[in-house]
Design a protein around this motif. Sequence first.
Motif, short mmCIF file in Angstrom:
data_model
loop_
_atom_site.label_atom_id
_atom_site.label_comp_id
_atom_site.label_asym_id
_atom_site.label_seq_id
_atom_site.Cartn_x
_atom_site.Cartn_y
_atom_site.Cartn_z
N ASN A 1 0.92 -1.36 0.09
CA ASN A 1 -0.01 0.15 -0.06
C ASN A 1 0.92 1.21 -0.05
OD1 ASN A 1 -2.56 1.59 2.28
ND2 ASN A 1 -2.36 1.56 0.05
N HIS B 1 -3.90 -4.38 -7.62
CA HIS B 1 -3.74 -5.08 -6.46
C HIS B 1 -3.22 -4.00 -5.33
CE1 HIS B 1 -2.96 -8.31 -3.63
NE2 HIS B 1 -2.02 -7.56 -3.26
N HIS C 1 -3.42 -2.80 -0.78
CA HIS C 1 -3.77 -3.25 0.63
C HIS C 1 -4.51 -2.07 1.07
CE1 HIS C 1 -2.01 -7.39 0.87
NE2 HIS C 1 -1.56 -6.92 -0.67
N ASP D 1 -8.64 -5.62 -7.11
CA ASP D 1 -8.76 -6.67 -5.92
C ASP D 1 -9.32 -5.96 -4.83
OD1 ASP D 1 -7.49 -8.13 -7.70
OD2 ASP D 1 -5.66 -8.55 -6.36
N THR D 2 -10.53 -6.47 -4.28
CA THR D 2 -10.87 -6.12 -3.13
C THR D 2 -11.17 -7.35 -2.25
OG1 THR D 2 -13.27 -6.09 -4.13
CG2 THR D 2 -12.14 -3.95 -3.97
N GLN E 1 -6.84 -6.14 1.52
CA GLN E 1 -7.32 -5.30 0.47
C GLN E 1 -8.51 -4.40 1.01
OE1 GLN E 1 -6.40 -8.55 -0.27
NE2 GLN E 1 -4.71 -7.46 -0.98
#
Length: 487
Positions: free
Chosen positions: A178, A203, A205, A227-228, A239
């Motif tokens: 992230n 993708h 976080h 992506d979650t 995520q």
Amino acid sequence: MAKLLITDTILRDAHQSQAATRMRIEDMLPACEVLDSIGYWSLECWGGATFDSCLRFLNEDPWERLRTLRKALPNTKLQMLFRGQNILGYKHYADDVVEQFCRKAIENGIDVIRIFDALNDVRNLEAAIKYTKKYGGWCEPALSYTISPVHSEDYFVKLAKELVQMGADSICIKDMANLLLPYNAYSLVKRLKAEIDVPIHLHTHNTTGTGDMTILKAVEAGVDIVDTALSPMGNGTSQPATEPLVATLKGTERDTGLDLNKMAEAAKHFRGVAARLKKEGVLDPKVLSVDTNTLMYQVPGGMLSNLINQLKQANAEDKYYDVLAEIPRVREDFGFPPLVTPTSQIVGSQAVLNVISGERYKMFTKESKGLLAGEYGRLPGKVNEEVRKKALGENGKVITCRPADLLEPELEKYTEELKGIAKSEEDVLSYALFPQVAMKFFENRDKKAEPAPAPAPAPVPVKTAPVPAAADNGVRTLYVEDLTENM
């Protein structure tokens, strides 16, 4: 713009990042029917640390898990994370093992293979890309995103273009820690959409608390897939949660078209799973809090959760922030590798050694020496030569070719070693990746499969003194987890 597509990570990265990959197949199956009806682009459910965790901690066959999920999710693409030449392990494997693993993963039910290399060395992605394409999988190479003096936007755009030329069906921006901030995400996605012609998959976080904003800015820039994770295991080191994004985009040109009621039904089930994992102590509340220090430490979510577990077991939780502060210093000395498996494990372990021994580089792990010697590929930045000399000696040699070119074919050797033990080609691959752990798993499996012994004849009654009840002498082995992000 087209609707936004979603990959939900609830069956893999969500519990890997928050609960050290301890979700079991029986935790997943009750929710599969509703998950399959939601309309996700894909469900990430395999690869990463799941393979190791199944064998080592859960006494599950990872291949059987995949087959079971394939049967339970007939309408949704299944996705896995694949570590390039490392496959799902922590060292390089020969090309014949990479080929066989790609073949068997696709045969057993995987549709999408996301392939990354910790160093972004494209030579380490060649074989996995080639064999994913050969056996009919969707090939999604990843840019392991990080921040350093050598990792600019131009660097990542150039890398993406190379991966498209190598056969990518889509490109993933893999922001494992992230670190990709919202406006940088907008700029990078805009560039990629303008300069390459395959879908872009993001993708990230929520470790630093910016994940939702990063996704939203990427959506505005035209990202195709994100992506979650369903909310019971979304956010924190996992995520960003799926439901808030779906609600936010409802009625816009990027509306996902996904049903929040169905998600609520699936989330209800996983809230119970999360509660059990908290009770068992593997889902630590620390992984749910925002830590903006991550922007300095650059430590990925899964590495944080495993680091917390490991320090707990070593009664050294007070060293947590000391180790986090040492990680970026080691990373710089090692030539700025992105922190993702196995480099996160290597840099993290070296940082722990440096802190606990009280002297920097008093000792080196075998893996640190290997990384500095080029065994894992080309390091992206300039290495601290003093540190390298200390690790390898004055005359230590550094590999400059593709590391896998130095490996002889291995599959036949593993097959021979497992003669009479392996029940399938998949067993050979499990053994190739994790020899000791797999062997222990096979032994336990074979014991379970043995027929129950015939009852002993009734003893002749005799008068004796009372005998105390037999003690339970079953051996319980406590595994200390690898210090690894295990992504």
